[in-house]
Design a protein around this motif. Structure first.
Motif, short mmCIF file in Angstrom:
data_model
loop_
_atom_site.label_atom_id
_atom_site.label_comp_id
_atom_site.label_asym_id
_atom_site.label_seq_id
_atom_site.Cartn_x
_atom_site.Cartn_y
_atom_site.Cartn_z
N VAL A 147 0.83 -1.21 0.00
CA VAL A 147 0.00 0.00 0.00
C VAL A 147 0.87 1.26 0.00
CG1 VAL A 147 -1.77 1.32 1.22
CG2 VAL A 147 -1.89 -1.18 1.18
N LEU A 148 1.75 1.38 1.00
CA LEU A 148 2.53 2.62 1.15
C LEU A 148 3.53 2.81 0.01
CD1 LEU A 148 3.25 5.09 2.83
CD2 LEU A 148 4.87 3.66 4.12
N LEU A 149 4.38 1.83 -0.23
CA LEU A 149 5.39 1.98 -1.30
C LEU A 149 4.77 2.13 -2.68
CD1 LEU A 149 8.28 -0.46 -0.25
CD2 LEU A 149 8.19 2.03 -0.05
N PRO A 150 3.81 1.29 -3.10
CA PRO A 150 3.17 1.50 -4.41
C PRO A 150 2.44 2.84 -4.50
CG PRO A 150 2.75 -0.72 -3.63
CD PRO A 150 3.35 0.02 -2.49
N GLY A 151 1.84 3.26 -3.37
CA GLY A 151 1.14 4.55 -3.38
C GLY A 151 2.09 5.72 -3.59
N LEU A 152 3.23 5.69 -2.90
CA LEU A 152 4.22 6.75 -3.08
C LEU A 152 4.82 6.72 -4.49
CD1 LEU A 152 6.10 6.63 0.34
CD2 LEU A 152 4.53 8.40 -0.47
N ASP A 153 5.01 5.53 -5.02
CA ASP A 153 5.53 5.39 -6.38
C ASP A 153 4.59 6.05 -7.38
OD1 ASP A 153 7.08 4.66 -8.52
OD2 ASP A 153 6.37 2.59 -8.56
N LYS A 154 3.29 5.81 -7.26
CA LYS A 154 2.32 6.42 -8.16
C LYS A 154 2.25 7.93 -7.96
CE LYS A 154 -0.62 2.34 -8.66
NZ LYS A 154 -1.96 1.75 -8.47
N LEU A 155 2.43 8.38 -6.71
CA LEU A 155 2.43 9.82 -6.44
C LEU A 155 3.59 10.51 -7.15
CD1 LEU A 155 1.33 12.28 -4.92
CD2 LEU A 155 2.78 11.62 -2.98
N PHE A 156 4.78 9.90 -7.12
CA PHE A 156 5.93 10.50 -7.79
C PHE A 156 5.77 10.46 -9.30
CE2 PHE A 156 7.89 10.55 -3.72
CZ PHE A 156 8.96 11.42 -3.82
N VAL A 157 5.15 9.42 -9.81
CA VAL A 157 4.87 9.38 -11.25
C VAL A 157 3.93 10.50 -11.64
CG1 VAL A 157 3.77 8.04 -13.08
CG2 VAL A 157 5.33 6.91 -11.47
N PHE A 158 2.93 10.75 -10.80
CA PHE A 158 1.96 11.82 -11.06
C PHE A 158 2.63 13.19 -11.01
CE2 PHE A 158 -1.01 14.96 -9.33
CZ PHE A 158 -1.97 14.97 -10.34
N LEU A 159 3.57 13.40 -10.06
CA LEU A 159 4.19 14.70 -9.88
C LEU A 159 5.30 14.97 -10.89
CD1 LEU A 159 4.47 14.84 -5.97
CD2 LEU A 159 2.81 16.03 -7.43
N PHE A 160 6.13 13.95 -11.20
CA PHE A 160 7.32 14.19 -12.00
C PHE A 160 7.32 13.47 -13.34
CE2 PHE A 160 8.60 14.45 -7.49
CZ PHE A 160 8.99 15.78 -7.44
N GLY A 161 6.30 12.63 -13.57
CA GLY A 161 6.30 11.85 -14.80
C GLY A 161 6.91 10.48 -14.60
N ASP A 162 6.68 9.62 -15.56
CA ASP A 162 7.08 8.22 -15.40
C ASP A 162 8.56 7.98 -15.67
OD1 ASP A 162 7.06 5.55 -15.01
OD2 ASP A 162 5.93 5.03 -16.80
N GLU A 163 9.08 8.54 -16.73
CA GLU A 163 10.44 8.22 -17.17
C GLU A 163 11.42 9.35 -16.96
OE1 GLU A 163 11.37 5.31 -18.10
OE2 GLU A 163 9.37 4.42 -18.05
N THR A 164 11.06 10.35 -16.18
CA THR A 164 11.97 11.48 -15.98
C THR A 164 13.12 11.08 -15.07
OG1 THR A 164 10.70 12.29 -14.08
CG2 THR A 164 10.07 13.10 -16.25
N PHE A 165 14.25 11.71 -15.32
CA PHE A 165 15.44 11.44 -14.51
C PHE A 165 15.22 11.87 -13.06
CE2 PHE A 165 19.44 13.01 -12.69
CZ PHE A 165 20.20 11.86 -12.74
N LEU A 166 14.51 13.00 -12.87
CA LEU A 166 14.25 13.51 -11.53
C LEU A 166 13.43 12.52 -10.71
CD1 LEU A 166 14.61 15.92 -9.61
CD2 LEU A 166 12.46 16.85 -10.50
N ASN A 167 12.42 11.94 -11.34
CA ASN A 167 11.58 10.96 -10.65
C ASN A 167 12.39 9.74 -10.23
OD1 ASN A 167 9.43 9.39 -9.71
ND2 ASN A 167 8.94 8.63 -11.75
N LYS A 168 13.20 9.22 -11.15
CA LYS A 168 13.98 8.03 -10.85
C LYS A 168 14.97 8.27 -9.72
CE LYS A 168 13.68 5.96 -15.45
NZ LYS A 168 14.44 5.47 -16.62
N VAL A 169 15.66 9.40 -9.74
CA VAL A 169 16.68 9.68 -8.72
C VAL A 169 16.04 9.92 -7.36
CG1 VAL A 169 18.46 11.30 -7.98
CG2 VAL A 169 18.33 10.59 -10.37
N ILE A 170 15.02 10.80 -7.32
CA ILE A 170 14.38 11.13 -6.04
C ILE A 170 13.70 9.91 -5.43
CG2 ILE A 170 12.58 12.51 -4.95
CD1 ILE A 170 13.21 14.74 -6.88
N TRP A 171 12.94 9.20 -6.25
CA TRP A 171 12.21 8.05 -5.74
C TRP A 171 13.16 6.93 -5.31
CZ3 TRP A 171 8.63 6.22 -3.13
CH2 TRP A 171 8.25 4.88 -3.20
#
Length: 332
Positions: free
Chosen positions: A89-113
């Motif tokens: 619940v928590l980890l998948p939820g945060l993963d989807k939140l970062f995809v929503f905020l920064f996009g799926d394949e962005t470098f920023l999303n991958k590094v921060i997450w």
């Protein structure tokens, strides 16, 4: 008796493994009735000045069912639920939140997450998972023993005491060591031998090990030494494979060791009671599966060469090869 006898013993063992889930309600009911017969009446309590006649008597629950409920609450309601919430619940939820905020394949999303996930896992394992695992193991050990002792006293009477504290301690340590070695042996066979032969032998050994777990409390209270317990399982393996199969399957459903451990701790009290009430089939086969022989030989060698002299070894291991072979013949 042949194949028919082996199959009958296997099926009876499989059936007996589920009896604990039914027996526990009967034990609780009969325990309450027994207490009621031996307890003073409300009127007598009032005469003796113990209580008021208008005070309602609370229903007394047996120690067995209370401990079983506590095991389920600790291992399922707290430990297992927290693991499922964090991982699914928590980890998948945060993963989807970062995809929503920064996009799926962005470098920023991958590094921060990547960094946030690593920090969260580190905090979770360090501050919750490991301490909770250790605490639950310690608490479970006491609760399992209480459940086994209470069920044994109720249905079979007072446990048989070991001759001395040193023998009790030595038998317990040696038993744990043998169980660890047996687990390693089962996993090695699974990896070394080709599938499905290796996996089948792996599962067979796990069923025997789980049966040993379930019956060991009862046999321990009966005064059986380790070599007697192992010899009995080897001699009547068909029954114990059937008995240990349900618990083995249920604990193998998840690839997570933590989740499997929680499932085991939730269900194990019921199987302890099943083992306490069961009467193993003893005439299914004349063939003995000597799965424990190798680990017993290794454990004997280890205690004799590493821990001390041969005299200390004899008092520690409690089972030489000659005694072990004799016990196997006697238990047939």
């Amino acid at each position: 008796m042949g194949i028919k006898g082996i199959l009958a013993a296997f099926l009876k063992g499989f059936y007996h493994s589920f009896k604990g889930m039914l027996v526990i309600t009967r034990l609780d009911k009969e325990s309450n009735e027994r207490r009621s017969r031996h307890s003073p009446t409300i009127r007598q309590k009032h005469i003796d000045g113990e209580d008021s006649p208008n005070t309602p008597r609370k229903k007394e629950n047996s120690k067995v069912i209370i401990k079983v409920m506590q095991c389920a609450m600790l291992n399922g309601g707290i430990f297992l639920l927290s693991v499922l919430i964090f991982e699914y619940v928590l980890l998948p939820g945060l993963d989807k939140l970062f995809v929503f905020l920064f996009g799926d394949e962005t470098f920023l999303n991958k590094v921060i997450w990547c960094w946030i996930k690593y920090i969260l896992l580190l905090i979770y394992k360090t501050l919750w998972l490991v301490p909770m695992f250790i605490i639950s193991k310690i608490i479970n050990a006491f609760w399992f023993q209480d459940i086994a002792d209470s069920a044994y006293r109720y249905s079979r009477g007072r446990p048989v005491s070991f001759p001395s504290i040193s023998e009790l301690f030595a038998d317990s340590i040696f038993s744990i060591f043998v169980q660890i070695l047996f687990t390693i042996q089962a996993n090695l066979i699974n990896y070394i031998l080709l599938h499905p032969v290796g996996y089948i032998l792996y599962m067979v050994q796990l069923t025997l090990l789980h049966s040993l777990y379930c019956f060991e409390y009862k046999w321990f209270n009966m005064g059986w030494k380790l070599h007697e317990r192992l010899a009995f399982i080897e001699a009547h393996w068909a029954y114990f494979i059937g008995f240990g199969l349900p618990l083995t399957i249920l604990t193998q459903l998840s690839d997570s060791l933590v989740i499997s451990g929680c499932v085991f701790s939730i269900l194990f009290p019921f199987f302890i009671i099943s083992g306490n009430e069961a009467s193993p089939v003893m005439d299914a086969s004349d063939v003995q599966l000597q799965f424990f022989s190798l680990v017993i030989a290794f454990a004997n060698t280890f205690f004799s060469n590493v821990i001390g002299s041969r005299q200390r070894h004899q008092s520690t291991s409690l089972s030489s090869a000659m005694v072990y072979q004799t016990a196997r013949v006697q238990r047939r």
